[in-house]
Scaffold this motif. Sequence first.
Motif, PDB file in Angstrom:
ATOM      1  N   VAL A 181       4.435  21.347  -8.214  1.00  0.00           N
ATOM      2  CA  VAL A 181       4.317  20.637  -6.582  1.00  0.00           C
ATOM      3  C   VAL A 181       5.385  18.430  -7.665  1.00  0.00           C
ATOM      4  CG1 VAL A 181       2.910  21.140  -4.985  1.00  0.00           C
ATOM      5  CG2 VAL A 181       2.555  19.100  -6.724  1.00  0.00           C
ATOM      6  N   THR A 182       6.194  18.730  -6.097  1.00  0.00           N
ATOM      7  CA  THR A 182       6.483  17.040  -6.601  1.00  0.00           C
ATOM      8  C   THR A 182       6.056  16.003  -5.421  1.00  0.00           C
ATOM      9  OG1 THR A 182       8.737  17.069  -5.929  1.00  0.00           O
ATOM     10  CG2 THR A 182       8.934  17.872  -7.843  1.00  0.00           C
ATOM     11  N   GLY A 183       5.873  14.420  -6.129  1.00  0.00           N
ATOM     12  CA  GLY A 183       6.001  13.824  -4.581  1.00  0.00           C
ATOM     13  C   GLY A 183       5.785  12.938  -4.728  1.00  0.00           C
ATOM     14  N   SER A 184       6.421  11.342  -3.877  1.00  0.00           N
ATOM     15  CA  SER A 184       6.926  10.042  -4.645  1.00  0.00           C
ATOM     16  C   SER A 184       5.943   9.692  -3.166  1.00  0.00           C
ATOM     17  CB  SER A 184       8.150  10.304  -4.070  1.00  0.00           C
ATOM     18  OG  SER A 184       8.645  10.120  -2.876  1.00  0.00           O
ATOM     19  N   PHE A 185       5.455   8.613  -3.621  1.00  0.00           N
ATOM     20  CA  PHE A 185       5.010   7.389  -3.231  1.00  0.00           C
ATOM     21  C   PHE A 185       5.344   6.118  -2.286  1.00  0.00           C
ATOM     22  CE2 PHE A 185       1.544   8.354  -6.347  1.00  0.00           C
ATOM     23  CZ  PHE A 185       0.541   8.541  -6.395  1.00  0.00           C
ATOM     24  N   VAL A 186       4.960   6.558  -0.968  1.00  0.00           N
ATOM     25  CA  VAL A 186       5.882   5.624   0.339  1.00  0.00           C
ATOM     26  C   VAL A 186       4.622   4.875   0.407  1.00  0.00           C
ATOM     27  CG1 VAL A 186       7.494   7.067   0.739  1.00  0.00           C
ATOM     28  CG2 VAL A 186       5.655   7.407   1.542  1.00  0.00           C
ATOM     29  N   THR A 187       5.400   3.497   0.578  1.00  0.00           N
ATOM     30  CA  THR A 187       4.710   2.140   0.598  1.00  0.00           C
ATOM     31  C   THR A 187       4.281   2.328   2.855  1.00  0.00           C
ATOM     32  OG1 THR A 187       6.369   0.549  -0.582  1.00  0.00           O
ATOM     33  CG2 THR A 187       4.918   0.097   2.072  1.00  0.00           C
ATOM     34  N   VAL A 188       3.226   2.587   3.535  1.00  0.00           N
ATOM     35  CA  VAL A 188       2.695   2.619   4.096  1.00  0.00           C
ATOM     36  C   VAL A 188       1.983   1.085   4.572  1.00  0.00           C
ATOM     37  CG1 VAL A 188       2.207   4.977   3.857  1.00  0.00           C
ATOM     38  CG2 VAL A 188       0.297   3.449   3.803  1.00  0.00           C
ATOM     39  N   ALA A 189       2.107  -0.076   4.410  1.00  0.00           N
ATOM     40  CA  ALA A 189       1.787  -1.385   4.820  1.00  0.00           C
ATOM     41  C   ALA A 189       1.950  -2.184   3.919  1.00  0.00           C
ATOM     42  CB  ALA A 189       0.278  -1.251   5.278  1.00  0.00           C
ATOM     43  N   ARG A 222      -1.734   4.026  -4.144  1.00  0.00           N
ATOM     44  CA  ARG A 222      -1.574   3.011  -4.800  1.00  0.00           C
ATOM     45  C   ARG A 222      -1.537   2.008  -3.911  1.00  0.00           C
ATOM     46  NH1 ARG A 222       1.579   6.202  -9.714  1.00  0.00           N
ATOM     47  NH2 ARG A 222      -0.202   7.705  -9.919  1.00  0.00           N
ATOM     48  N   LEU A 223      -1.651   0.750  -5.147  1.00  0.00           N
ATOM     49  CA  LEU A 223      -1.101  -0.756  -4.499  1.00  0.00           C
ATOM     50  C   LEU A 223      -0.362  -1.524  -5.252  1.00  0.00           C
ATOM     51  CD1 LEU A 223      -4.966  -1.751  -3.552  1.00  0.00           C
ATOM     52  CD2 LEU A 223      -3.264  -1.175  -2.093  1.00  0.00           C
ATOM     53  N   GLU A 224       0.705  -2.114  -4.937  1.00  0.00           N
ATOM     54  CA  GLU A 224       1.740  -2.796  -6.004  1.00  0.00           C
ATOM     55  C   GLU A 224       1.599  -4.524  -6.021  1.00  0.00           C
ATOM     56  OE1 GLU A 224       6.523  -3.120  -5.978  1.00  0.00           O
ATOM     57  OE2 GLU A 224       6.190  -1.010  -6.327  1.00  0.00           O
ATOM     58  N   ILE A 225       0.843  -5.055  -6.754  1.00  0.00           N
ATOM     59  CA  ILE A 225       1.017  -5.999  -6.177  1.00  0.00           C
ATOM     60  C   ILE A 225       1.655  -7.304  -7.722  1.00  0.00           C
ATOM     61  CG2 ILE A 225      -0.985  -8.287  -6.660  1.00  0.00           C
ATOM     62  CD1 ILE A 225      -3.010  -5.805  -6.149  1.00  0.00           C
ATOM     63  N   VAL A 277       1.101  -1.163  -0.056  1.00  0.00           N
ATOM     64  CA  VAL A 277      -0.196   0.045  -0.313  1.00  0.00           C
ATOM     65  C   VAL A 277       0.905   1.076  -0.122  1.00  0.00           C
ATOM     66  CG1 VAL A 277      -2.202   1.176   1.574  1.00  0.00           C
ATOM     67  CG2 VAL A 277      -1.027  -1.354   1.300  1.00  0.00           C
ATOM     68  N   LYS A 278       0.700   1.946  -1.151  1.00  0.00           N
ATOM     69  CA  LYS A 278       1.365   3.341  -1.482  1.00  0.00           C
ATOM     70  C   LYS A 278       0.775   4.155  -0.971  1.00  0.00           C
ATOM     71  CE  LYS A 278       5.335   0.593  -3.190  1.00  0.00           C
ATOM     72  NZ  LYS A 278       6.511   0.422  -4.074  1.00  0.00           N
ATOM     73  N   ARG A 279       1.024   5.407  -0.547  1.00  0.00           N
ATOM     74  CA  ARG A 279       0.498   6.906  -0.573  1.00  0.00           C
ATOM     75  C   ARG A 279       1.763   7.988  -0.286  1.00  0.00           C
ATOM     76  NH1 ARG A 279      -2.308   6.244   4.746  1.00  0.00           N
ATOM     77  NH2 ARG A 279      -3.473   5.696   2.703  1.00  0.00           N
ATOM     78  N   ARG A 280       1.637   8.979  -1.369  1.00  0.00           N
ATOM     79  CA  ARG A 280       1.711  10.211  -2.241  1.00  0.00           C
ATOM     80  C   ARG A 280       2.566  10.317  -0.178  1.00  0.00           C
ATOM     81  NH1 ARG A 280       2.382  12.095  -6.810  1.00  0.00           N
ATOM     82  NH2 ARG A 280       0.600  11.580  -7.430  1.00  0.00           N
TER      83      ARG A 280
END
Length: 123
Positions: A41-49, A92-95, A27-30
């Motif tokens: 703006v810039t931002g990346s997704f980080v894994t939260v779970a 985002r979900l990485e599966i 589970v990724k959140r900006r």
Amino acid sequence: MPLAIDPQELTDMRTELAQTWPDTALVKRRSPSASDGRGGVTGSFVTVATVACRLIPAGDQPREGAEAAKVTSVTEWTVLLPFNTGVRPGDRLEIAALTYEVLEDDGDRSHPLTEAVRVRRAK
């Protein structure tokens, strides 16, 4: 009269169901955005779970959507996640090395066993 389910029984059902899911989702959140110096703006997704999940096609037919001023086919899926995972639209979900964008969650339900979200492949 509403059906009363014992809270421990509900917890046991959720646990047992999640053990049948074949996939894992990151589970990724900006992350908080920062100025890019050009008005954007810039931002990346980080894994939260990291959670077990099941990816299910959402219907038989892709729907049409507008993308870059042209009509394209958009396939959506439903992802089942453990109850109270806390996924929200925009996450985002990485599966299985593929990334999906969360479009919406299933909202409030009586005695939910899972959290279900509607997703599409992220660009």
